[in-house]
Design a protein around this motif. Structure first.
Motif, mmCIF file in Angstrom:
data_model
loop_
_atom_site.group_PDB
_atom_site.id
_atom_site.type_symbol
_atom_site.label_atom_id
_atom_site.label_comp_id
_atom_site.label_asym_id
_atom_site.label_seq_id
_atom_site.Cartn_x
_atom_site.Cartn_y
_atom_site.Cartn_z
ATOM 1 N N GLY A 17 -0.247 34.033 32.589
ATOM 2 C CA GLY A 17 -0.528 32.948 32.371
ATOM 3 C C GLY A 17 -1.218 31.973 33.490
ATOM 4 O O GLY A 17 -1.007 30.775 33.507
ATOM 5 N N ASN A 18 -1.254 32.754 34.385
ATOM 6 C CA ASN A 18 -1.694 32.049 35.749
ATOM 7 C C ASN A 18 -3.276 32.130 36.277
ATOM 8 O O ASN A 18 -3.783 33.105 36.569
ATOM 9 N N LYS A 19 -3.926 30.985 36.183
ATOM 10 C CA LYS A 19 -5.334 31.254 36.368
ATOM 11 C C LYS A 19 -5.774 31.207 37.875
ATOM 12 O O LYS A 19 -6.698 31.689 38.360
ATOM 13 N N LEU A 62 -11.359 39.841 37.671
ATOM 14 C CA LEU A 62 -12.229 39.072 36.937
ATOM 15 C C LEU A 62 -11.542 38.584 35.789
ATOM 16 O O LEU A 62 -12.028 37.848 34.684
ATOM 17 N N ARG A 63 -10.234 38.501 35.555
ATOM 18 C CA ARG A 63 -9.493 37.936 34.402
ATOM 19 C C ARG A 63 -9.507 36.529 34.368
ATOM 20 O O ARG A 63 -9.401 35.923 35.583
ATOM 21 N N SER A 90 1.658 35.381 43.512
ATOM 22 C CA SER A 90 1.200 35.936 42.347
ATOM 23 C C SER A 90 1.132 37.397 42.343
ATOM 24 O O SER A 90 0.668 37.887 41.315
ATOM 25 N N VAL A 91 1.623 38.017 43.593
ATOM 26 C CA VAL A 91 1.425 39.651 43.583
ATOM 27 C C VAL A 91 2.253 40.071 42.522
ATOM 28 O O VAL A 91 3.416 39.650 42.081
#
Length: 293
Positions: free
Chosen positions: A147-149, A141-142, A28-29
């Motif tokens: 769209g990626n938790k 902290l998002r 996810s970088v």
């Protein structure tokens, strides 16, 4: 497979105090890439370290590197982030249950979630008794990013969801969403501007902060003069001795039960960053080892 500081020490898994867990996950970088190469680069650089860390020889307590069998892209055939986090969780939990100190080498910051889940496992003696000290340029902290938790920008939100108290140090890039979340949930912090301009070298943990501490270090928490090789560099970060001194102050108040070093993105012909990361890992071992002596 190389062992961390294998040129200096030789221990088997059972006798080593420290268990190194390479975790080359990179999914996810969002800016610079290359974190998947970091664990191998750090282990390679560690072969150049001296036994004496300036105060003691922490390697005498034993260092063992547990390889997960992952490629440089952090993947196995048919694997996904959740599967890889499961592998990290298992190795960290096994180390904890066998009374070793786990040290995770990232990879992107998402790998820390595997360690957080291990500590939070019903089998873990540290469940509900551990706080996280985070060194980082970013809040992370998002609730989700793109769209990626499981994004690296969400890892501390996932830690909060697991119930961990968090103390953030060095943040200097944070979204309005994260600022509101941090304020509304009374998350402890000392941002980089305050830490640097006030020359903060020690912190006092809140009285109700847990007795056990896991330290997560995103190398971009340091000033870019220390770690230029990182995917999301931010100017104005913490100094080398400043970070070590703060961790010393944490170790004087609580028990550090594990840590990670993440978000290094090695660059060809620029060896300073991976060597600094290896040295950081060994110096933290020394801080922990001396408190156990």
């Amino acid at each position: 497979m190389q062992q961390f500081m294998g040129s200096e020490f030789s221990f088997d898994a059972d006798k080593a105090l420290f268990h190194i867990i390479p975790a080359p996950l990179e999914e996810s970088v969002s800016y610079g890439k290359g974190t998947a190469k970091a664990p191998d680069a750090i282990i390679e650089a560690s072969q150049q370290l001296e036994k004496w860390d300036g105060f003691s020889i922490p390697g005498e307590r034993g260092i063992y590197t547990k390889h997960l069998g992952l490629g440089l892209d952090g993947k196995k055939a048919g694997s996904c982030a959740e599967e890889l986090l499961g592998l990290i969780e298992k190795e960290v939990l096994d180390s904890i249950l066998e009374k070793h100190i786990p040290i995770v080498l990232g990879g992107e910051h998402t790998v820390s979630l595997g360690a957080f889940r291990a500590i939070n496992s019903s089998k873990s003696p540290y469940k509900g008794k551990t706080g996280i000290i985070q060194f980082d340029a970013h809040g992370d902290l998002r609730d989700e990013y793109d769209g990626n938790k499981l994004s690296h920008a969400c890892v501390m939100r996932r830690a909060f969801d697991l119930g961990f108290p968090v103390f953030q140090i060095g943040v200097r890039s944070i979204s309005l969403e994260e600022l509101d979340f941090r304020k509304n949930n009374k998350i402890n912090y000392i941002d980089a501007y305050q830490a640097v301009t006030e020359n903060i070298n020690k912190i006092k943990l809140p009285d109700d902060f847990p007795e056990n501490i896991y330290v997560t270090i995103d190398v971009d928490g340091f000033d870019i003069s220390v770690f230029p090789a990182t995917g999301t560099p931010e100017p104005g970060g913490l100094g080398w001795y400043q970070v070590l001194s703060i961790i010393e102050s944490v170790a004087a108040q609580r028990k550090i039960i594990g840590f990670d070093v993440v978000e290094l993105a090695p660059q060809e012909a620029l060896h300073a960053s991976e060597f600094a990361a290896a040295r950081l890992v060994y110096n933290l071992m020394g801080i922990i080892e001396r408190k156990l002596s």
